[in-house]
Design a protein around this motif. Sequence first.
Motif, short mmCIF file in Angstrom:
data_model
loop_
_atom_site.label_atom_id
_atom_site.label_comp_id
_atom_site.label_asym_id
_atom_site.label_seq_id
_atom_site.Cartn_x
_atom_site.Cartn_y
_atom_site.Cartn_z
N HIS A 33 -9.11 6.72 3.39
CA HIS A 33 -9.32 5.33 2.96
C HIS A 33 -10.37 4.61 3.79
N GLY A 41 0.82 -1.21 0.00
CA GLY A 41 0.00 0.00 0.00
C GLY A 41 0.85 1.26 0.00
N GLU A 42 0.22 2.37 -0.38
CA GLU A 42 0.99 3.61 -0.58
C GLU A 42 1.65 4.13 0.70
N ALA A 65 -5.98 2.89 -1.75
CA ALA A 65 -4.66 2.29 -2.01
C ALA A 65 -3.63 2.60 -0.93
N THR A 66 -3.92 3.53 -0.03
CA THR A 66 -2.94 3.80 1.04
C THR A 66 -2.76 2.58 1.94
N GLU A 76 -9.50 6.72 -4.67
CA GLU A 76 -8.10 6.31 -4.88
C GLU A 76 -7.35 6.18 -3.54
N TYR A 116 -4.98 -0.57 1.36
CA TYR A 116 -5.59 -1.82 0.90
C TYR A 116 -5.81 -1.79 -0.61
N PRO A 117 -4.72 -1.86 -1.39
CA PRO A 117 -4.86 -1.75 -2.85
C PRO A 117 -5.78 -2.83 -3.45
N ASP A 118 -5.89 -3.99 -2.80
CA ASP A 118 -6.73 -5.07 -3.35
C ASP A 118 -8.17 -5.02 -2.88
#
Length: 435
Positions: free
Chosen positions: A391, A47-48, A417-418, A414, A420-422
């Motif tokens: 998020h 994650g970001e 994605a910090t 968006e 939990y990108p999935d």
Amino acid sequence: MHSKTVYPVSKFGGELRVPGDKSVSQRIAMLTALAKGTSEVSGFLHGEDAMSTLGAMCSLGVSAKFEGDILKITGTGGKFMEPANPLDMGNSGTGTRLLAGLLAGQKMTVTMAGDASLSRRPMGRIKVPLELMGAKLDLTGEQGTLPMTIHGTPLHGIRYELPMASAQVKSCVLLAGLFAEGKTTVVESRPTRDHTEKLFQTLGIPLHIDGREISLHGFGLKGPQIAACKLTVPGDFSSAAFWIAAVAARPGAELVVRGVGLNPRRTALLGVLKRMGALIEVEFTEEQGDPIGTVFVRGAQLHGTEISGDEIPNLIDELPMLAVTGALAKGDTVIRDAAELRVKESDRIAVTAGHLRSFGVEVEEHADGMTVHGPAQLHAPKEPLAAYGDHRIAMSMAMLATFADAPVKLEQVECVATSYPDFWNHLEQLGGKVE
Ligand code: S3P
């Protein structure tokens, strides 16, 4: 700007693994950066937030590369390189606050900056104790906020009573304490997540814990000697929490989450859900600093409860999702002692209450929490819902949308994605429909 439309579903559940813990990944990035040699970390979060922190460590002289699921990270042995440019901390409050502690006693000048949400978050809470230790720190934002410039100076230990329950402030002071002369003691107002303490112990840094007091003897400018090692990041309980709570509140649904971190300072949500009538079982499978295990959930009609006091720091990131759960439960769900929510990635009290109301839920906002009256007839909001760069707001509202009477449009997603990108893939894997 990204948006997603989340559809209501009648069936939801299944089995999955969540990504690596955000708090643990970032602490590992910082502590292996101090080690001599190459450490191997499995399960590091992609994650970001974790990547921003890892990127910052690379700007300070660390080298890092992924080989499959293993992150190989070569530390500096404690001698950081002064970065040429300001460090971009993205959205990461943990990265910023902890790194400020780690750098306050280094012989160099470093500036840290972040995105719009991080640039609104209070940094005075770390400036105060660091300055008591002798640090020199400028907060050049409008109200004690980022950008922050740290002019590294020799530090001395302090005894610091935390004015708020914050693992980030506690960890900042302990990390600064590593490079200070003498003893540093932090006294917690309420017990908060203890990943920093656990990692110190795993890495052989002596720490004394006496109830709510945590002490260490500083190593001065040279810092601690840490050997390269192998570490595993558990699955992030705070990511699993969305699925656990949503399935717990859906009669007939079933869920199995494997490989999830079960540190008791992170899992207070489980006790609260059980009090609300949830059917949850936990199986511990391994222990590597933090216990790791499997969570089994069966859905039921839940009822409201009160969440306050010492429970709050141990489910702080789960409170937006708990408010969502309150909207699905019978009776009142009352959240108190949670004023900290107002200074997270967004004002999570105002934003959660406002969004719940737009679904038709009756909510009263308090200075330190909210009361949610359930169960509500959930109507899809007429206007799209904004995530406000947060998020956990985006993911909580996506979960509520699966219970609504029509599709719900979520904007600015968006930020998911910090941590939990999935998330969207996993939502579909469990039977959700997203466009
Ligand atoms: C974190 C601690 C918590 C939490 C945040 C991560 C950490 O913040 O909300 O998401 O990694 O230490 P505070 O300690 O400021 O409450």
